[in-house]
Design a protein around this motif. Structure first.
Motif, mmCIF file in Angstrom:
data_model
loop_
_atom_site.group_PDB
_atom_site.id
_atom_site.type_symbol
_atom_site.label_atom_id
_atom_site.label_comp_id
_atom_site.label_asym_id
_atom_site.label_seq_id
_atom_site.Cartn_x
_atom_site.Cartn_y
_atom_site.Cartn_z
ATOM 1 N N ASP A 1 1.814 59.525 49.673
ATOM 2 C CA ASP A 1 2.044 58.219 49.068
ATOM 3 C C ASP A 1 2.583 58.378 47.640
ATOM 4 O O ASP A 1 2.725 59.492 47.134
ATOM 5 C CB ASP A 1 0.768 57.378 49.093
ATOM 6 C CG ASP A 1 -0.366 58.007 48.310
ATOM 7 O OD1 ASP A 1 -0.230 59.168 47.910
ATOM 8 O OD2 ASP A 1 -1.383 57.322 48.105
ATOM 9 N N ASN A 2 2.876 57.263 47.005
ATOM 10 C CA ASN A 2 3.507 57.305 45.685
ATOM 11 C C ASN A 2 2.602 57.888 44.617
ATOM 12 O O ASN A 2 3.081 58.538 43.689
ATOM 13 C CB ASN A 2 3.945 55.902 45.281
ATOM 14 C CG ASN A 2 5.161 55.449 46.048
ATOM 15 O OD1 ASN A 2 5.839 56.261 46.664
ATOM 16 N ND2 ASN A 2 5.446 54.171 46.032
ATOM 17 N N LYS A 3 1.303 57.660 44.711
ATOM 18 C CA LYS A 3 0.391 58.201 43.697
ATOM 19 C C LYS A 3 0.390 59.727 43.724
ATOM 20 O O LYS A 3 0.368 60.368 42.681
ATOM 21 C CB LYS A 3 -1.012 57.641 43.893
ATOM 22 C CG LYS A 3 -1.090 56.167 43.566
ATOM 23 C CD LYS A 3 -2.499 55.746 43.312
ATOM 24 C CE LYS A 3 -2.545 54.275 43.021
ATOM 25 N NZ LYS A 3 -2.398 53.961 41.636
ATOM 26 N N ASP B 1 4.460 48.627 49.006
ATOM 27 C CA ASP B 1 3.011 48.691 48.850
ATOM 28 C C ASP B 1 2.416 47.301 48.652
ATOM 29 O O ASP B 1 1.300 47.034 49.067
ATOM 30 C CB ASP B 1 2.626 49.569 47.659
ATOM 31 C CG ASP B 1 2.926 51.032 47.919
ATOM 32 O OD1 ASP B 1 3.097 51.391 49.086
ATOM 33 O OD2 ASP B 1 2.969 51.799 46.938
ATOM 34 N N ASP C 1 1.551 45.431 51.907
ATOM 35 C CA ASP C 1 0.497 45.972 52.744
ATOM 36 C C ASP C 1 -0.868 45.346 52.479
ATOM 37 O O ASP C 1 -1.817 45.595 53.186
ATOM 38 C CB ASP C 1 0.388 47.487 52.570
ATOM 39 C CG ASP C 1 1.586 48.218 53.153
ATOM 40 O OD1 ASP C 1 2.278 47.595 53.985
ATOM 41 O OD2 ASP C 1 1.826 49.360 52.774
#
Length: 53
Positions: free
Chosen positions: A2-4, A47, A50
């Protein structure tokens, strides 16, 4: 991933590049840390969709 996770990887990469012996290492480091911070703190539009109400 994911982006994190990608953001954390970019920030760590920027921190490690800062200790390189090359002349322009601080420029690459600043760009990597800036991009990593942007990816980590600002979620993408995908995101936001979601979230269940």
């Amino acid at each position: 991933m994911d982006n994190k996770t990608l953001g954390i990887i970019a920030i760590i990469f920027g921190g490690l590049v800062l200790y390189s012996a090359q002349e322009g290492a601080w420029i690459v480091s600043a760009i990597a840390i800036g991009l990593g911070t942007g990816i980590f703190f600002f979620p993408s539009k995908e995101d936001k969709n979601d979230i269940d109400n």
